[in-house]
Design a protein around this motif. Structure first.
Motif, PDB file in Angstrom:
ATOM      1  N   ILE A  79      -0.833  22.968  -0.936  1.00  0.00           N
ATOM      2  CA  ILE A  79       0.154  22.863  -0.083  1.00  0.00           C
ATOM      3  C   ILE A  79       0.248  22.404   1.414  1.00  0.00           C
ATOM      4  O   ILE A  79      -0.964  22.403   1.725  1.00  0.00           O
ATOM      5  CB  ILE A  79       0.940  24.225  -0.136  1.00  0.00           C
ATOM      6  CG1 ILE A  79       0.162  25.268   0.554  1.00  0.00           C
ATOM      7  CG2 ILE A  79       0.974  24.818  -1.851  1.00  0.00           C
ATOM      8  CD1 ILE A  79       0.688  26.708   0.945  1.00  0.00           C
ATOM      9  N   GLU A  80       0.967  22.090   1.741  1.00  0.00           N
ATOM     10  CA  GLU A  80       1.222  21.591   3.479  1.00  0.00           C
ATOM     11  C   GLU A  80       0.594  22.644   4.273  1.00  0.00           C
ATOM     12  O   GLU A  80       0.764  23.813   3.956  1.00  0.00           O
ATOM     13  CB  GLU A  80       2.296  21.022   3.753  1.00  0.00           C
ATOM     14  CG  GLU A  80       3.062  20.032   2.967  1.00  0.00           C
ATOM     15  CD  GLU A  80       3.984  20.515   1.778  1.00  0.00           C
ATOM     16  OE1 GLU A  80       3.745  21.593   1.264  1.00  0.00           O
ATOM     17  OE2 GLU A  80       4.921  19.840   1.532  1.00  0.00           O
ATOM     18  N   ALA A  81      -0.047  22.207   5.380  1.00  0.00           N
ATOM     19  CA  ALA A  81      -0.364  23.253   6.267  1.00  0.00           C
ATOM     20  C   ALA A  81       0.502  24.112   6.741  1.00  0.00           C
ATOM     21  O   ALA A  81       0.297  25.474   6.988  1.00  0.00           O
ATOM     22  CB  ALA A  81      -1.105  22.420   7.470  1.00  0.00           C
ATOM     23  N   PHE A  82       1.647  23.612   7.049  1.00  0.00           N
ATOM     24  CA  PHE A  82       2.517  24.767   7.667  1.00  0.00           C
ATOM     25  C   PHE A  82       3.045  25.587   6.656  1.00  0.00           C
ATOM     26  O   PHE A  82       3.342  26.835   7.198  1.00  0.00           O
ATOM     27  CB  PHE A  82       3.942  23.775   8.251  1.00  0.00           C
ATOM     28  CG  PHE A  82       4.800  23.352   7.222  1.00  0.00           C
ATOM     29  CD1 PHE A  82       5.843  23.980   6.834  1.00  0.00           C
ATOM     30  CD2 PHE A  82       4.702  22.127   6.526  1.00  0.00           C
ATOM     31  CE1 PHE A  82       6.819  23.517   6.025  1.00  0.00           C
ATOM     32  CE2 PHE A  82       5.530  21.440   5.618  1.00  0.00           C
ATOM     33  CZ  PHE A  82       6.844  22.411   5.412  1.00  0.00           C
ATOM     34  N   ARG A  83       3.086  25.490   5.376  1.00  0.00           N
ATOM     35  CA  ARG A  83       3.313  26.446   4.431  1.00  0.00           C
ATOM     36  C   ARG A  83       2.153  27.456   4.532  1.00  0.00           C
ATOM     37  O   ARG A  83       2.488  28.720   4.065  1.00  0.00           O
ATOM     38  CB  ARG A  83       3.790  25.850   3.200  1.00  0.00           C
ATOM     39  CG  ARG A  83       4.967  25.106   2.985  1.00  0.00           C
ATOM     40  CD  ARG A  83       4.879  24.214   1.768  1.00  0.00           C
ATOM     41  NE  ARG A  83       5.038  25.209   0.443  1.00  0.00           N
ATOM     42  CZ  ARG A  83       4.683  24.642  -0.493  1.00  0.00           C
ATOM     43  NH1 ARG A  83       4.387  23.178  -0.808  1.00  0.00           N
ATOM     44  NH2 ARG A  83       4.841  25.557  -1.759  1.00  0.00           N
ATOM     45  N   ALA A  84       1.191  26.874   4.386  1.00  0.00           N
ATOM     46  CA  ALA A  84      -0.291  27.965   4.365  1.00  0.00           C
ATOM     47  C   ALA A  84      -0.139  28.602   5.596  1.00  0.00           C
ATOM     48  O   ALA A  84      -0.530  29.956   5.509  1.00  0.00           O
ATOM     49  CB  ALA A  84      -1.413  27.042   4.116  1.00  0.00           C
ATOM     50  N   ARG A  85      -0.152  28.193   6.858  1.00  0.00           N
ATOM     51  CA  ARG A  85       0.065  28.854   7.984  1.00  0.00           C
ATOM     52  C   ARG A  85       0.981  29.855   8.036  1.00  0.00           C
ATOM     53  O   ARG A  85       0.861  31.148   8.612  1.00  0.00           O
ATOM     54  CB  ARG A  85       0.275  27.907   9.220  1.00  0.00           C
ATOM     55  CG  ARG A  85       0.091  28.665  10.403  1.00  0.00           C
ATOM     56  CD  ARG A  85       0.290  27.697  11.603  1.00  0.00           C
ATOM     57  NE  ARG A  85      -0.952  26.637  11.366  1.00  0.00           N
ATOM     58  CZ  ARG A  85      -0.688  25.155  11.454  1.00  0.00           C
ATOM     59  NH1 ARG A  85       0.581  24.978  11.005  1.00  0.00           N
ATOM     60  NH2 ARG A  85      -1.578  24.388  11.043  1.00  0.00           N
ATOM     61  N   ALA A  86       2.357  29.661   7.288  1.00  0.00           N
ATOM     62  CA  ALA A  86       3.547  30.678   7.227  1.00  0.00           C
ATOM     63  C   ALA A  86       2.928  31.933   6.252  1.00  0.00           C
ATOM     64  O   ALA A  86       3.289  32.864   6.708  1.00  0.00           O
ATOM     65  CB  ALA A  86       4.679  30.081   6.672  1.00  0.00           C
ATOM     66  N   THR A  87       2.121  31.550   5.385  1.00  0.00           N
ATOM     67  CA  THR A  87       1.797  32.379   4.288  1.00  0.00           C
ATOM     68  C   THR A  87       0.787  33.367   5.042  1.00  0.00           C
ATOM     69  O   THR A  87       0.966  34.483   4.858  1.00  0.00           O
ATOM     70  CB  THR A  87       0.722  31.973   3.273  1.00  0.00           C
ATOM     71  OG1 THR A  87       1.682  30.943   2.732  1.00  0.00           O
ATOM     72  CG2 THR A  87       0.122  32.929   2.313  1.00  0.00           C
ATOM     73  N   LEU A  88      -0.347  32.905   6.047  1.00  0.00           N
ATOM     74  CA  LEU A  88      -0.891  33.895   6.825  1.00  0.00           C
ATOM     75  C   LEU A  88      -0.213  34.757   7.804  1.00  0.00           C
ATOM     76  O   LEU A  88      -0.503  35.952   7.863  1.00  0.00           O
ATOM     77  CB  LEU A  88      -2.126  32.974   7.687  1.00  0.00           C
ATOM     78  CG  LEU A  88      -2.827  31.996   7.094  1.00  0.00           C
ATOM     79  CD1 LEU A  88      -3.802  31.294   7.988  1.00  0.00           C
ATOM     80  CD2 LEU A  88      -3.591  32.927   5.793  1.00  0.00           C
ATOM     81  N   VAL A  89       0.926  34.129   8.208  1.00  0.00           N
ATOM     82  CA  VAL A  89       1.808  34.964   9.275  1.00  0.00           C
ATOM     83  C   VAL A  89       2.538  36.015   8.520  1.00  0.00           C
ATOM     84  O   VAL A  89       2.439  37.121   8.933  1.00  0.00           O
ATOM     85  CB  VAL A  89       2.724  33.982   9.958  1.00  0.00           C
ATOM     86  CG1 VAL A  89       3.808  34.817  10.755  1.00  0.00           C
ATOM     87  CG2 VAL A  89       2.213  32.995  10.930  1.00  0.00           C
ATOM     88  N   VAL A  90       3.312  35.693   7.310  1.00  0.00           N
ATOM     89  CA  VAL A  90       3.856  36.846   6.643  1.00  0.00           C
ATOM     90  C   VAL A  90       2.725  37.938   6.179  1.00  0.00           C
ATOM     91  O   VAL A  90       2.870  39.001   6.193  1.00  0.00           O
ATOM     92  CB  VAL A  90       4.544  36.048   5.384  1.00  0.00           C
ATOM     93  CG1 VAL A  90       5.088  37.313   4.298  1.00  0.00           C
ATOM     94  CG2 VAL A  90       5.672  35.292   5.996  1.00  0.00           C
TER      95      VAL A  90
END
Length: 484
Positions: free
Chosen positions: A80-91
């Protein structure tokens, strides 16, 4: 602006901001620490800590957590795109701060450091069905253990990702450093890659969450909210272009808060018109009713997602001195809300395509067919084809996922919501919706100019027949700025 995570107040807009590089900081870790201390005092069988998982729930097992991570990291398909992976970590960070997992709280600043350095786990697209994003979070855990490499911003080439290191944030902790060479101010070349030696008992508690699904859902709700607000501004230009009647926007005919809000906002943007018809087609007359219903669906979806992001979805939940085995990881309510939202999007996009048709019709504009420069030319005829192509995609994405089912793990897990598919489709729906609105905007701006009416948008004023792809690209870029 740095997003502060406290386990209680994370919004969809903040997830989007953090996903695209705002940087994060940790608030109080008190609830996470309390759950960790409580977990260390537990006796008796505890699912995933002293037993296997799934159909192995009744099998006593010790120190198998790292094997669990290795076995569950097997996703498939493209990363998946990096911004989606980063959002996953944030959540997931925010959920852990809500307490209840029992995970070692020393993990939290290390995970925050990864976010602030722009590092992301190589999460694959396929692997979850709505009972926890096990493959995504197991992959993340292996990055923390050093068994898989993080993806750095310079390595991210996924479409739609915004590369570049986000600014560092306080609270990310010193356990893993806060930056890398060429990174944001305050980082240091040679800082160690974020690592954390997860204990076996931390394995299931870390991965037992739908954080990746909620991340997609939050990103979708935010982006769709921007587009749906812009839709009112686009419709206002069409109202002016055909001199549509404002009677349907009168306060006396409105029912319900969303409908009233839409009518009030549109009436303010249109100003005044000189209607030439007793009443207009549904694309104009029914806009408050349809668009109000869409905003209602968006509101329900966003409230549901926000509640889930700020809760502890843990199984077992560590609270009140014991481990509570439960099904809070199941995300049926999110799937149902997202199914309804995607269906609603088709309604407002269909109205946009209907208004586009009237803009091409001399009976409504008093201009040449297709807003052409002179008789016989095609003008903006092709925009209807583009809009309906995008609308067909939007209808495809609106297919409900909650009609599916699955029985897994030797019958132990006998239901699935397929919320990851609902969230992924909601995020994908933003593009075709944006294209439909852009088609209407290009046509309405041309109609206003052809009629000599005011129009302040920086779209190409040339009326000659020419490729319109650049016009559509420019219109898509203008949509967020139209939000009232």
């Amino acid at each position: 602006m740095t997003v502060v995570l406290d386990g209680a107040h994370l919004t969809c807009e903040q997830v989007d901001r953090a996903a695209h590089g705002s940087g994060i900081a940790l608030g109080s870790t008190g609830r996470a620490e309390a759950a960790w201390r409580m977990a260390g005092l537990l006796n008796g069988p505890v699912y995933g800590r002293t037993t296997g998982v799934g159909a192995n729930k009744d099998v006593a097992a010790e120190d198998t957590g790292l094997d669990l991570l290795r076995s569950h990291a097997g996703g498939a398909g493209p990363a998946i795109e990096a911004f989606r992976a980063r959002a996953t970590l944030v959540v997931r960070l925010n959920q852990l701060l809500a307490g209840g997992s029992g995970v070692d709280p020393a993990l939290l600043p290390v995970l925050a450091a990864a976010v602030n350095r722009g590092l992301t786990p190589p999460i694959r697209t396929y692997g979850a069905i709505g009972t926890g994003d096990l493959t995504a979070l197991a992959t993340t855990a292996l990055c923390l253990l050093g068994e898989l490499p993080w993806t750095s911003p310079s390595e991210d080439v996924q479409t739609g990702a915004r590369t570049g290191n986000p600014p560092s944030a306080s609270g990310a902790g010193s356990a893993a450093g806060s930056g890398a060479g060429g990174g944001p101010p305050g980082t240091r070349a040679g800082d160690p890659v974020p690592r954390f030696a997860l204990a076996s008992v931390d394995a299931l508690p870390f991965i037992n969450s739908g954080a990746a699904t909620l991340a997609d859902a939050a990103l979708a709700c935010h982006r769709l909210g921007v587009l749906l607000s812009a839709a009112t501004a686009v419709a206002a230009r069409s109202f002016r272009a055909i001199e549509a009647s404002l009677e349907p926007l009168s306060p006396v005919v409105q029912r319900g808060p969303e409908q009233t809000e839409v009518a009030t906002g549109l009436r303010a943007l249109v100003g005044s018109t000189s209607p030439r018809r007793v009443q207009d087609p549904y694309g104009y007359r029914a806009f408050p009713q349809v668009h109000g219903a869409v905003l209602d669906a968006l509101g329900r979806a966003e409230r549901t997602v926000v509640e889930e992001m700020n809760a502890a979805p843990e199984n077992p939940l560590i609270a009140d001195g014991r481990a509570w085995h439960n099904g809070n990881f199941h995300s049926a309510r999110v799937a149902l809300a997202l199914d309804a939202l995607r269906a609603a999007l088709v309604q407002t996009a269909t109205l946009s395509a209907a208004r586009l048709a009237t803009l091409n019709d001399p009976a409504h504009t008093g201009l040449l067919p297709f807003l052409a420069e002179r008789p016989g030319l095609s003008g903006v005829m092709i925009l209807e084809y583009v809009a309906h192509s995008a609308l067909a995609e939007l209808r495809h994405l609106a297919a409900p996922v909650t009609l599916g089912g699955a029985v897994l793990s030797l019958g132990t897990e006998d239901h699935a919501s397929f919320t990851p598919q609902a969230a992924r489709s909601a995020l994908a729906a933003a593009e075709p919706l944006e294209i439909v609105l852009a088609c209407e905007l290009v046509a309405s701006v041309r109609a206003l100019r052809r009629r000599g009416l005011p129009c302040d948008l920086p779209l190409d004023p040339a009326m000659k027949d020419r490729p319109l792809d650049a016009d559509l690209d420019a219109a898509r870029g203008l949509l967020p700025g139209l939000v009232p």
